[in-house]
Design an enzyme around this catalytic site. Structure first.
Site, short mmCIF file in Angstrom:
data_model
loop_
_atom_site.label_atom_id
_atom_site.label_comp_id
_atom_site.label_asym_id
_atom_site.label_seq_id
_atom_site.Cartn_x
_atom_site.Cartn_y
_atom_site.Cartn_z
N GLY A 275 -37.18 16.69 11.51
CA GLY A 275 -36.95 16.18 9.82
C GLY A 275 -35.71 17.06 9.31
O GLY A 275 -34.59 16.53 9.97
N SER A 276 -35.83 17.17 8.31
CA SER A 276 -34.12 17.62 8.00
C SER A 276 -33.73 19.11 8.42
O SER A 276 -32.15 19.02 7.79
CB SER A 276 -34.69 18.44 6.14
OG SER A 276 -35.65 16.77 6.06
#
Length: 547
Positions: A275-276
């Site tokens: 993810g981020s």
């Protein structure tokens, strides 16, 4: 001189009879001496026909010398069925001593006519004395060390386990056999030197931090209803792993539990879309190419459309953002635009330099190769920029983030204390010093005003990056199941330690207003762990101020 009336028969015997008599006397004398020795050491077993007793494995200790694994003296019971005189007596005696042995099975073994059969493995010396006192013909004892782990499940995924023959099955135990040899104090040719204290293998693990991280993760699993959790503490200056927790875990004293599929090492073996967390890598590349600056702007008021695909932000700001704002507000749209401008070839090359395309090799042989896209379309380039479409082990991602904050050195992690970094230095200056400083500033800003505010540990200045990814279920992204990640670095002005927390399928809670993203669970959990760990590592408010 008068002759004696009688002569002893021995005196009238031929010389060969005299010699035979002397041999018999010597034989009986040797037997008597041996019986006396057995009397002083009744548990001394006869050597097994299947080889000599095993040598001891070296102790394993943590970085402070605290014992993690040790061999203790034990024995195993075996039979020579052909030499068993009274099968019923032997079977009943052994079955009465060991309740887990089946009487009928014992009889089958003892009447098999074979030359060797195991009866009971790894019994303590006191029990061995009792077996010996039974005086059963054809039943013997063999010294076999037993491996014990006094801290139970602590650091189990690092230590690994041994089999019934005391051979390493996994983890550091398997590495010891391959590198040092069981019970050997010498290294195999080509292996790097290892620090040992009196034959002990000294790990980089700090047992106190290992314990407290595991405890906080257990609470987090319960609090947020997660199905699993994991944590890592990494020294970014030399790659030493100070803690690695993966829940559910197992007790290496009962290694059979390690075979359960939900007890994998999630840090070293699990592969996830991070993810981020990957936005830190994309941002570093964007700044390092000098195609962007911290003041560059991106219009995120509308989704990024690529063909039929549409990329949007989670709770986006719907306005023009600077690069700094794009990082702290975790904008997918901005990251996709950056990656498309940079281009797929440069993005792939950068990720490869950071070790994201190759299986990571440490002392733990259990590892996984990353899942990398086979073809890189524009959509792939944009989604990889914010951590979707590529799955790596968390240790790989942590290694890359460590390089972004330590000044640009990519160092393969190690679980052995004091191991030099020359052989583990994969790349130098993967980013410029200016970019490294900018990334530290952005991670600090993210804790002060961005998605990582709940990780703030003032007055100790830390930096961090949140990450949330949807899990792939049945080949599609699930809207109901997510994984959350948080990377925290301390002290951010002179980075030394990286903390990575992972929660698998956390749920929204009333106290999180129903949100289940990283900023509401993984970030505050990491804050608690860092708050208790950093003082143990020598990081205090007065040593963690801005430089």
């Amino acid at each position: 001189m008068a002759r004696p009336l009688f002569k002893l028969a021995f005196e009238r015997s031929p010389a060969r009879i005299r010699l035979t008599a002397l041999v018999l006397v010597g034989l009986f004398a040797a037997i008597a001496v041996r019986l006396v020795m057995f009397g002083f050491n009744p548990a001394e077993p006869r050597a097994a026909s299947r080889g000599q007793a095993q040598t001891l494995r070296p102790d394993i200790v943590d970085r402070n010398g605290v014992l993690l694994a040790k061999d203790l003296k034990a024995f195993s019971v075996y039979a020579e069925p052909r030499r068993v005189v009274d099968v019923d007596e032997a079977a009943e005696g052994l079955a009465g001593m060991f309740e887990d042995l089946d009487l009928n099975d014992l009889r089958r073994k003892l009447t098999s006519g074979s030359g060797f059969a195991w009866i009971k493995r790894s019994i303590p010396p006191s029990t061995a004395d009792r077996v010996w006192s039974l005086g059963l013909a054809g039943i013997h004892l063999r010294p076999e060390p037993i491996r014990i782990y006094p801290n139970g499940a602590a650091a189990a995924h690092i230590l690994g386990a041994v089999d019934i023959d005391n051979k390493g099955l996994s983890g550091i135990e398997k590495w010891i056999d391959a590198t040092l040899g069981t019970g050997s104090g010498e290294l195999s040719r080509g292996q790097a030197p290892v620090q040992r204290d009196d034959r002990a293998v000294r790990l980089s693990i700090e047992l106190r931090i290992q314990h407290l991280y595991a405890e906080h993760l257990r609470r987090a699993v319960e609090t947020y209803g997660a199905v699993a959790a994991a944590g890592l503490v990494l020294d970014v200056t030399n790659g030493e792993v100070l803690a690695l927790v993966s829940l559910p875990d197992f007790d290496p004293n009962d290694p059979g539990l390690a075979l359960h599929p939900d007890r994998i090492n999630r840090i070293h073996v699990g592969r996830y879309e991070m993810g981020s967390i990957y936005k830190a890598l994309t941002t570093a590349l964007a700044l390092d190419t000098e195609l962007f600056t911290l003041r560059s702007t991106f219009d995120v008021s509308r989704p990024l459309t690529i063909g039929s695909a549409s990329i949007d932000d989670f709770r986006g700001k719907k306005r023009v953002l600077t690069l700094s704002e794009s990082f702290i507000y975790s904008s997918n749209i901005a990251m996709g635009r950056m990656a498309l401008t940079i281009g797929a070839p440069r993005l792939r090359a950068f990720l490869k330099t950071l070790g994201q395309f190759d299986r990571i090799r440490t002392e733990l042989t259990e590892s996984s190769a990353p899942i990398v896209p086979s073809r890189w379309s524009n959509v792939t380039t944009a989604t990889v920029a914010f951590g979707h479409g590529i799955a790596v082990t968390p240790l790989q991602a942590a290694m890359a983030v460590a390089a972004l904050v330590n000044g640009g050195d990519l160092i393969t992690p190690t679980f052995i204390a004091g191991r030099g970094i020359d052989e583990r230095l994969r790349a130098e200056a993967v980013i410029s010093p200016a970019t490294a400083k900018a990334m530290r500033d952005l991670m600090r800003l993210n804790v002060e005003a961005g998605s990582a505010r709940r990780a703030s540990l003032d007055p100790i200045r830390i930096g961090g990056k949140t990450g949330t990814s949807e899990k792939v279920v049945g080949g599609t992204y699930s809207k109901e199941k997510v994984m959350t990640f948080f990377v925290g670095v301390a002290p951010i002005d002179a980075p030394r330690f990286l903390f990575l927390t992972i929660l698998d399928e956390p749920r929204g809670r009333p106290e999180t207003f129903g949100f289940r993203t990283s900023g509401w669970n993984a970030a505050p959990v990491t804050r608690q762990v860092m708050g208790e760990s950093l003082p143990l590592l020598g990081v205090h408010p007065w040593t963690a101020t801005a430089q």
